[in-house]
Structure formats: C-alpha cells, structure tokens
Design a protein around this motif. Structure first.
Motif, PDB file in Angstrom:
ATOM      1  N   LYS A   1      -5.883 -66.427  35.463  1.00  0.00           N
ATOM      2  CA  LYS A   1      -4.906 -67.524  35.537  1.00  0.00           C
ATOM      3  C   LYS A   1      -3.753 -67.136  36.467  1.00  0.00           C
ATOM      4  N   PRO A   2      -3.529 -67.928  37.528  1.00  0.00           N
ATOM      5  CA  PRO A   2      -2.435 -67.591  38.452  1.00  0.00           C
ATOM      6  C   PRO A   2      -1.085 -67.796  37.753  1.00  0.00           C
ATOM      7  N   THR A   3      -0.132 -66.917  38.042  1.00  0.00           N
ATOM      8  CA  THR A   3       1.187 -67.059  37.407  1.00  0.00           C
ATOM      9  C   THR A   3       1.856 -68.360  37.842  1.00  0.00           C
ATOM     10  N   ALA A   4       1.482 -68.855  39.030  1.00  0.00           N
ATOM     11  CA  ALA A   4       2.097 -70.100  39.530  1.00  0.00           C
ATOM     12  C   ALA A   4       1.527 -71.352  38.852  1.00  0.00           C
ATOM     13  N   SER A   5       0.433 -71.191  38.090  1.00  0.00           N
ATOM     14  CA  SER A   5      -0.193 -72.353  37.442  1.00  0.00           C
ATOM     15  C   SER A   5       0.564 -72.693  36.164  1.00  0.00           C
ATOM     16  N   LYS A   6       1.059 -73.920  36.101  1.00  0.00           N
ATOM     17  CA  LYS A   6       1.835 -74.353  34.929  1.00  0.00           C
ATOM     18  C   LYS A   6       1.009 -75.320  34.084  1.00  0.00           C
ATOM     19  N   GLY A   7       1.349 -75.402  32.792  1.00  0.00           N
ATOM     20  CA  GLY A   7       0.631 -76.347  31.926  1.00  0.00           C
ATOM     21  C   GLY A   7      -0.719 -75.792  31.498  1.00  0.00           C
ATOM     22  N   VAL A   8      -1.615 -76.704  31.137  1.00  0.00           N
ATOM     23  CA  VAL A   8      -2.933 -76.290  30.628  1.00  0.00           C
ATOM     24  C   VAL A   8      -3.752 -75.689  31.767  1.00  0.00           C
ATOM     25  N   TYR A   9      -4.268 -74.483  31.550  1.00  0.00           N
ATOM     26  CA  TYR A   9      -5.049 -73.808  32.590  1.00  0.00           C
ATOM     27  C   TYR A   9      -6.504 -74.267  32.558  1.00  0.00           C
ATOM     28  N   MET A  10      -7.152 -74.108  31.407  1.00  0.00           N
ATOM     29  CA  MET A  10      -8.544 -74.577  31.292  1.00  0.00           C
ATOM     30  C   MET A  10      -8.537 -75.985  30.726  1.00  0.00           C
ATOM     31  N   LYS A  11      -8.801 -76.954  31.578  1.00  0.00           N
ATOM     32  CA  LYS A  11      -8.717 -78.346  31.133  1.00  0.00           C
ATOM     33  C   LYS A  11     -10.001 -78.814  30.459  1.00  0.00           C
ATOM     34  N   SER A  12     -11.129 -78.447  31.013  1.00  0.00           N
ATOM     35  CA  SER A  12     -12.394 -78.840  30.388  1.00  0.00           C
ATOM     36  C   SER A  12     -13.497 -77.882  30.817  1.00  0.00           C
ATOM     37  N   VAL A  13     -14.492 -77.738  29.944  1.00  0.00           N
ATOM     38  CA  VAL A  13     -15.650 -76.883  30.239  1.00  0.00           C
ATOM     39  C   VAL A  13     -16.906 -77.679  29.881  1.00  0.00           C
ATOM     40  N   PHE A  14     -17.836 -77.759  30.820  1.00  0.00           N
ATOM     41  CA  PHE A  14     -19.102 -78.457  30.553  1.00  0.00           C
ATOM     42  C   PHE A  14     -20.267 -77.542  30.876  1.00  0.00           C
ATOM     43  N   MET A  15     -21.278 -77.588  30.022  1.00  0.00           N
ATOM     44  CA  MET A  15     -22.500 -76.829  30.265  1.00  0.00           C
ATOM     45  C   MET A  15     -23.634 -77.808  30.487  1.00  0.00           C
ATOM     46  N   SER A  16     -24.486 -77.495  31.453  1.00  0.00           N
ATOM     47  CA  SER A  16     -25.651 -78.374  31.674  1.00  0.00           C
ATOM     48  C   SER A  16     -26.760 -77.554  32.315  1.00  0.00           C
ATOM     49  N   SER A  17     -27.974 -78.095  32.227  1.00  0.00           N
ATOM     50  CA  SER A  17     -29.073 -77.489  32.973  1.00  0.00           C
ATOM     51  C   SER A  17     -29.530 -78.533  33.983  1.00  0.00           C
ATOM     52  N   THR A  18     -30.394 -78.144  34.893  1.00  0.00           N
ATOM     53  CA  THR A  18     -30.888 -79.072  35.908  1.00  0.00           C
ATOM     54  C   THR A  18     -31.421 -80.336  35.216  1.00  0.00           C
ATOM     55  N   MET A  19     -30.846 -81.491  35.536  1.00  0.00           N
ATOM     56  CA  MET A  19     -31.285 -82.797  35.015  1.00  0.00           C
ATOM     57  C   MET A  19     -30.968 -83.046  33.533  1.00  0.00           C
ATOM     58  N   SER A  20     -30.245 -82.136  32.872  1.00  0.00           N
ATOM     59  CA  SER A  20     -29.899 -82.420  31.464  1.00  0.00           C
ATOM     60  C   SER A  20     -28.535 -83.091  31.412  1.00  0.00           C
ATOM     61  N   PRO A  21     -28.211 -83.766  30.282  1.00  0.00           N
ATOM     62  CA  PRO A  21     -26.843 -84.266  30.123  1.00  0.00           C
ATOM     63  C   PRO A  21     -25.884 -83.073  30.027  1.00  0.00           C
ATOM     64  N   SER A  22     -24.587 -83.327  30.268  1.00  0.00           N
ATOM     65  CA  SER A  22     -23.590 -82.265  30.129  1.00  0.00           C
ATOM     66  C   SER A  22     -23.119 -82.181  28.684  1.00  0.00           C
ATOM     67  N   ILE A  23     -22.823 -80.964  28.249  1.00  0.00           N
ATOM     68  CA  ILE A  23     -22.302 -80.744  26.900  1.00  0.00           C
ATOM     69  C   ILE A  23     -20.861 -80.264  27.042  1.00  0.00           C
ATOM     70  N   ALA A  24     -19.934 -80.981  26.397  1.00  0.00           N
ATOM     71  CA  ALA A  24     -18.516 -80.598  26.478  1.00  0.00           C
ATOM     72  C   ALA A  24     -18.241 -79.444  25.517  1.00  0.00           C
ATOM     73  N   ILE A  25     -17.572 -78.425  26.052  1.00  0.00           N
ATOM     74  CA  ILE A  25     -17.288 -77.236  25.251  1.00  0.00           C
ATOM     75  C   ILE A  25     -15.790 -77.160  24.939  1.00  0.00           C
ATOM     76  N   ASP A  26     -15.497 -76.763  23.707  1.00  0.00           N
ATOM     77  CA  ASP A  26     -14.112 -76.595  23.298  1.00  0.00           C
ATOM     78  C   ASP A  26     -13.491 -75.517  24.179  1.00  0.00           C
ATOM     79  N   VAL A  27     -12.375 -75.841  24.866  1.00  0.00           N
ATOM     80  CA  VAL A  27     -11.795 -74.869  25.804  1.00  0.00           C
ATOM     81  C   VAL A  27     -11.282 -73.616  25.095  1.00  0.00           C
ATOM     82  N   LYS A  28     -11.146 -73.681  23.794  1.00  0.00           N
ATOM     83  CA  LYS A  28     -10.779 -72.440  23.071  1.00  0.00           C
ATOM     84  C   LYS A  28     -12.040 -71.594  22.880  1.00  0.00           C
ATOM     85  N   PHE A  29     -13.159 -72.129  23.321  1.00  0.00           N
ATOM     86  CA  PHE A  29     -14.522 -71.578  23.224  1.00  0.00           C
ATOM     87  C   PHE A  29     -14.725 -70.616  22.056  1.00  0.00           C
ATOM     88  N   ALA A  30     -14.494 -71.199  20.865  1.00  0.00           N
ATOM     89  CA  ALA A  30     -14.678 -70.417  19.641  1.00  0.00           C
ATOM     90  C   ALA A  30     -16.157 -70.177  19.409  1.00  0.00           C
TER      91      ALA A  30
END
Length: 228
Positions: A199-228
């Motif tokens: 994370k750059p020190t100059a980056s303010k606010g939320v750093y990881m806004k969203s995380v999605f996992m997918s495979s070729t041709m599959s739908p995307s799965i939204a992942i909790d950014v706290k990635f518990a």
C-alpha cells in the motif's frame, strides 16, 4: 448472446451480493468451472490508488506456493559465459543477438525475459515491441540480474510479477481449475497478503476496494476484502 445451461447453473450457485471468504470462494469456483480444458484461475483486485501518480503505483512480485500451473516460457538474453547456467536453470531459449533480431522482427513467443544489467541498453530500442506485452525486463521484478540462474528458476517455480493497470485494477493468475481448493486458497492468500504490504503511503481511504475470483468463462465470485 444466449447463455448455455451450464453457464446458467454456475451463475445460480453464486449468491448475489454475498462476500465470500477466500476458502469459500476456492471451493465454489471448482463447482462452477465447467470448461473441458484446464481453466486458468485469476484474481482481480481493485485498489484505491491513482496509478497515474508515480507515488501511487503498485507493482511487485510474488512467489505462489503452488505455482501458476502454467509452464512459463523463459527467454534468457545473456552473454556467452552465462548461457550454460541459464540452460541448466530451465530457460527455454538462451542467447543474445539472434533473439534481439527476432524480437525486432516481432517475435514475442515467451512469457518472461530474464537478462543482465549490461544488456539492458540493447533492449531499449525494443521497448515498442516488449513494453505493450509486459515483457520488458525490470530490476524491480528480479528479471535484470547477474544471478540469471536464480531468476530463471524462480519464474519456472511460479514467481509472477503484477502491476496495477490504468483503471486501478491488479489482474493476476493464481493457478488452474485442476488445483485443489486448498492450493488455490494458499496461492490467493499469498498474492493478497503481498498486495496489502505494498500500500503506497500516498494512497488515502480504502486501499483494497474489491476482490473478485474467476476462472476462464466462469462467473466472478466477490471476496470479502478482509479475506478472512
């Protein structure tokens, strides 16, 4: 475009508006991947940075514990005294002038180029060919080094480099659909943990806004950014 029965089925398995843990996402991903070939699995991470500003550029390397599942084709552009060690480490193509000539003529049939500091001057004029394909070696990613054998071996073992694109997203492969859910989870966690540390020190606010996992041709799965 009409969606197939299998695509419908796989979409139905992904709950809308649900944020999955990495563990849940990897298990689900294996259920919703129907391709006949061994699909690639990718993460797309949207970061709260402005990549146009040099002090908010996010770029790095990560060694995935289980590799990418892809046989990375490596070109080692080296002086004759380094050729043998590059070959021994597993480089697919080894040489110098003949490959510089091939690249000049548009040849880019490799995944990674490893070279030595003394040779970087010769690669400058080839930036137009290599740059857009992400193939330009860079000391920051370990691909410009005197320890050519180590660099080649690391790439072959699953070291990847990633860079935030102009829209603020990092796309990176984390394996193949044939991997076990545990292996995909460990690879994903390695990448996300590495990104978090960058994370750059100059980056303010939320750093990881969203995380999605997918495979070729599959739908995307939204992942909790706290990635518990």
């Amino acid at each position: 475009m009409a969606i197939t029965k299998k695509q419908k089925e796989s979409r139905a398995k992904v709950e809308k508006n649900k944020l999955y843990s990495v563990k849940e996402a990897t298990v689900l991903l294996k259920e919703i991947t129907y391709t006949k070939f061994d699909a690639s699995v990718d993460l797309a991470v949207r970061l709260g940075v402005d990549p146009r500003k040099a002090n908010q550029m996010v770029r790095g390397v990560v060694s995935l514990p289980h590799g990418t599942g892809k046989d990375m084709k490596v070109l080692a552009l080296v002086t004759p005294d380094k050729e043998e060690e590059a070959r021994a480490a597993g480089a697919d193509y080894v040489g110098l002038d003949e490959y510089l000539e091939k690249i000049k003529n548009g040849w880019t049939d490799v995944d990674v180029i490893v070279t030595m500091p003394a040779i970087m001057g010769k690669l400058g004029p080839l930036g137009r060919v290599l740059g857009p394909r992400g193939l330009m070696p860079n000391p920051k990613t370990g691909t410009v080094t005197m320890d050519v054998a180590k660099a080649v071996a690391e790439v072959k073992a699953g070291k990847i480099d990633f860079k935030v694109d102009k829209t603020g997203i990092v796309h990176a492969p984390i394996g193949k659909a044939s991997f076990s859910a545990d292996k995909l989870e460990e690879n994903a966690m390695e990448l996300l943990t590495t990104l978090n540390k960058l994370k750059p020190t100059a980056s303010k606010g939320v750093y990881m806004k969203s995380v999605f996992m997918s495979s070729t041709m599959s739908p995307s799965i939204a992942i909790d950014v706290k990635f518990a």
